[in-house]
Design a protein around this motif. Structure first.
Motif, mmCIF file in Angstrom:
data_model
loop_
_atom_site.group_PDB
_atom_site.id
_atom_site.type_symbol
_atom_site.label_atom_id
_atom_site.label_comp_id
_atom_site.label_asym_id
_atom_site.label_seq_id
_atom_site.Cartn_x
_atom_site.Cartn_y
_atom_site.Cartn_z
ATOM 1 N N GLY A 120 0.662 -1.007 -0.108
ATOM 2 C CA GLY A 120 0.101 0.163 -0.013
ATOM 3 C C GLY A 120 0.858 1.293 -0.054
ATOM 4 N N GLY A 121 1.895 1.309 0.646
ATOM 5 C CA GLY A 121 2.755 2.513 0.755
ATOM 6 C C GLY A 121 3.216 2.829 -0.527
ATOM 7 N N ALA A 122 3.879 1.853 -1.452
ATOM 8 C CA ALA A 122 4.493 1.967 -2.836
ATOM 9 C C ALA A 122 3.195 2.496 -3.809
ATOM 10 N N LEU A 123 2.027 2.223 -3.606
ATOM 11 C CA LEU A 123 0.657 2.665 -4.271
ATOM 12 C C LEU A 123 0.299 3.921 -4.020
ATOM 13 N N GLY A 124 0.906 4.556 -2.966
ATOM 14 C CA GLY A 124 0.187 6.228 -2.463
ATOM 15 C C GLY A 124 -1.010 5.902 -1.705
ATOM 16 N N LEU A 125 -1.368 4.801 -1.085
ATOM 17 C CA LEU A 125 -2.585 4.795 -0.219
ATOM 18 C C LEU A 125 -2.683 5.861 0.890
ATOM 19 N N PRO A 126 -3.704 6.403 1.101
ATOM 20 C CA PRO A 126 -3.763 7.511 2.228
ATOM 21 C C PRO A 126 -3.589 6.681 3.427
ATOM 22 N N ALA A 127 -3.087 7.363 4.475
ATOM 23 C CA ALA A 127 -2.803 6.661 5.893
ATOM 24 C C ALA A 127 -4.064 5.971 6.344
ATOM 25 N N TYR A 128 -5.446 6.630 6.059
ATOM 26 C CA TYR A 128 -6.723 5.793 6.684
ATOM 27 C C TYR A 128 -7.058 4.594 6.111
ATOM 28 N N ALA A 129 -6.392 4.227 4.870
ATOM 29 C CA ALA A 129 -6.745 2.978 4.310
ATOM 30 C C ALA A 129 -5.852 1.901 5.083
ATOM 31 N N LYS A 130 -5.208 2.339 5.696
ATOM 32 C CA LYS A 130 -4.343 0.878 6.723
ATOM 33 C C LYS A 130 -3.757 -0.046 5.949
ATOM 34 N N GLY A 131 -3.228 0.676 4.678
ATOM 35 C CA GLY A 131 -2.178 -0.243 3.911
ATOM 36 C C GLY A 131 -3.181 -1.275 2.774
ATOM 37 N N ALA A 132 -4.393 -1.187 3.084
ATOM 38 C CA ALA A 132 -5.198 -2.325 2.136
ATOM 39 C C ALA A 132 -5.705 -1.519 0.993
ATOM 40 N N LEU A 133 -5.694 -2.186 -0.113
ATOM 41 C CA LEU A 133 -6.311 -1.698 -1.402
ATOM 42 C C LEU A 133 -7.625 -1.674 -1.513
ATOM 43 N N GLU A 134 -8.477 -2.827 -0.969
ATOM 44 C CA GLU A 134 -9.688 -2.840 -1.178
ATOM 45 C C GLU A 134 -10.483 -1.647 -0.833
ATOM 46 N N GLY A 135 -11.247 -0.894 -1.814
ATOM 47 C CA GLY A 135 -11.978 0.105 -1.744
ATOM 48 C C GLY A 135 -11.551 1.276 -2.303
ATOM 49 N N PHE A 136 -10.429 1.262 -2.573
ATOM 50 C CA PHE A 136 -9.414 2.430 -3.095
ATOM 51 C C PHE A 136 -8.879 2.331 -4.439
ATOM 52 N N ALA A 137 -9.169 0.993 -5.219
ATOM 53 C CA ALA A 137 -8.891 0.982 -6.445
ATOM 54 C C ALA A 137 -10.055 1.552 -7.422
ATOM 55 N N PHE A 138 -9.984 2.855 -7.669
ATOM 56 C CA PHE A 138 -11.071 3.405 -8.262
ATOM 57 C C PHE A 138 -11.735 3.035 -9.297
ATOM 58 N N PRO A 139 -13.043 2.648 -9.379
ATOM 59 C CA PRO A 139 -13.722 2.203 -10.495
ATOM 60 C C PRO A 139 -13.689 3.188 -11.885
ATOM 61 N N ALA A 140 -13.120 2.824 -13.279
ATOM 62 C CA ALA A 140 -13.024 3.739 -14.256
ATOM 63 C C ALA A 140 -12.648 3.182 -15.301
ATOM 64 N N THR A 141 -12.559 3.750 -16.614
ATOM 65 C CA THR A 141 -11.972 3.167 -17.537
ATOM 66 C C THR A 141 -10.504 3.786 -17.975
ATOM 67 N N TYR A 142 -9.582 2.733 -17.895
ATOM 68 C CA TYR A 142 -8.311 3.018 -17.995
ATOM 69 C C TYR A 142 -7.594 2.639 -19.251
ATOM 70 N N GLU A 143 -6.689 3.486 -19.595
ATOM 71 C CA GLU A 143 -5.790 3.101 -20.970
ATOM 72 C C GLU A 143 -4.455 2.953 -20.275
ATOM 73 N N VAL A 144 -3.760 1.965 -20.624
ATOM 74 C CA VAL A 144 -2.309 1.954 -20.256
ATOM 75 C C VAL A 144 -1.549 1.115 -21.130
ATOM 76 N N SER A 145 -0.398 1.411 -21.014
ATOM 77 C CA SER A 145 0.704 0.881 -22.097
ATOM 78 C C SER A 145 0.871 -0.581 -21.783
ATOM 79 N N PRO A 146 1.319 -1.559 -22.845
ATOM 80 C CA PRO A 146 1.659 -2.967 -22.510
ATOM 81 C C PRO A 146 2.821 -3.126 -21.770
ATOM 82 N N THR A 147 3.743 -1.867 -21.600
ATOM 83 C CA THR A 147 4.903 -1.887 -20.875
ATOM 84 C C THR A 147 4.624 -1.287 -19.453
#
Length: 316
Positions: A120-147
């Protein structure tokens, strides 16, 4: 201080050089210098994707979300059409589902996404997330590079969440309703899971608050939390499910579960921050096929709604 200034200050501190040019608008955050440095490095992960000549676009699914924000790198000379992979993360998905979808869309091993999600720290989660990504992987449409690496993709999703949290004034809003930001995100995730129509979200949020604030306190008794704790998917929890000793069993335990049960969109977050006014203590989706939810403030009315649900379920 926003991320542009954050990155400039951090990189300048690290290299003892003149401040570099702005890397692009990402996110507005506040915090101490030590905390800012960690967030800057997390944001830099997203910049690395761009520097490699990739493209990352973010478009929210909510009706209130602005047009796509496109960030294009300059390094490799690849065109946007050649590099982009479009991934849509639907509102309300559990993290396990999100990681599987990302793995399928990008062709990268699921294990890499699961490993990245734990940092969680490397992902930039806020402190109140307590290191857990559940709830904070925001739903949207993303376009990313294969790399793009799993870490970079997940960090971009967290960055998107932080911008939504800033726009909705999540921290101050939580304080106004007497809850922590994590509790707001937990309520929002339940609202998302229980809603068939976003117009019902503020009323469902009100039911949750009314039960939490009831004297004596009432159990939430929500099937969605029970099923999450058992890693099951169903419309209704079984009698056996309700015997679960999971901390997410809101039939057996008072109060909220320990954290979000999925990843809510901004409509659900808004509902959790600004619930409708009302005295409802119950809600029943009386017609799941049509997505009709009705509300009641007494047990007698609630039982009538249950009868209506049973009738529709039998004839559906």
């Amino acid at each position: 201080m926003n991320i542009e200034d954050l990155l400039r200050e951090t990189l300048s501190d690290m290299a003892h050089e003149e401040q570099p040019p702005p890397p692009g608008r990402f996110l507005h955050v506040n915090g101490s210098r030590s905390r800012r440095r960690g967030l800057a490095l997390a944001a830099a992960a997203a910049v690395t994707v761009l520097a490699a000549g990739s493209t990352l676009a973010v478009q929210g699914l909510s009706s209130r979300t602005a047009a796509p924000e496109v960030l294009t790198g300059q390094g490799s000379g690849e065109t946007r059409a050649e590099t982009r992979i479009t991934v849509t993360v639907n509102e309300g998905l559990r993290l396990a589902q999100v990681l599987k979808d990302l793995s399928t869309a990008t062709g990268k091993p699921l294990e890499e996404f699961e490993r990245a999600a734990k940092d969680g720290g490397a992902l930039g989660l806020p402190a109140y997330a307590k290191g857990a990504l559940e709830g904070f992987a925001f739903p949207a449409t993303y376009e990313v590079s294969p790399t793009s690496s799993p870490e970079e993709i997940l960090a971009a999703m967290v960055t998107r969440f932080r911008r939504v949290a800033e726009d909705s004034n999540l921290v101050d809003g939580a304080r106004r309703v007497g809850r922590t930001p994590l509790e707001i995100m937990t309520i929002a995730s339940i609202v998302q899971a229980e809603s068939h129509d976003k117009r019902d979200m503020p009323k469902i949020a009100r039911v949750i608050y009314n039960r939490l604030n009831h004297t004596p306190e009432m159990k939430l008794k929500l099937d969605s939390t029970v099923l999450y704790g058992l890693n099951k998917f169903a419309i209704k929890a079984s009698n056996e499910d309700l015997k679960s000793r999971s901390r997410y069993n809101t039939y057996a335990r008072l109060g909220l579960p320990p954290g979000p049960i999925g990843n809510p969109g901004d409509d659900a977050i808004e509902a959790a921050l600004k619930p409708a006014a009302g005295s409802w203590l119950f809600f029943v989706t009386t017609d799941p096929e049509k997505g009709i939810t009705k509300f009641a403030d007494s047990e007698s009315e609630f039982f009538k709604l249950v009868e209506e649900y049973n009738k529709n379920f039998r004839t559906g």
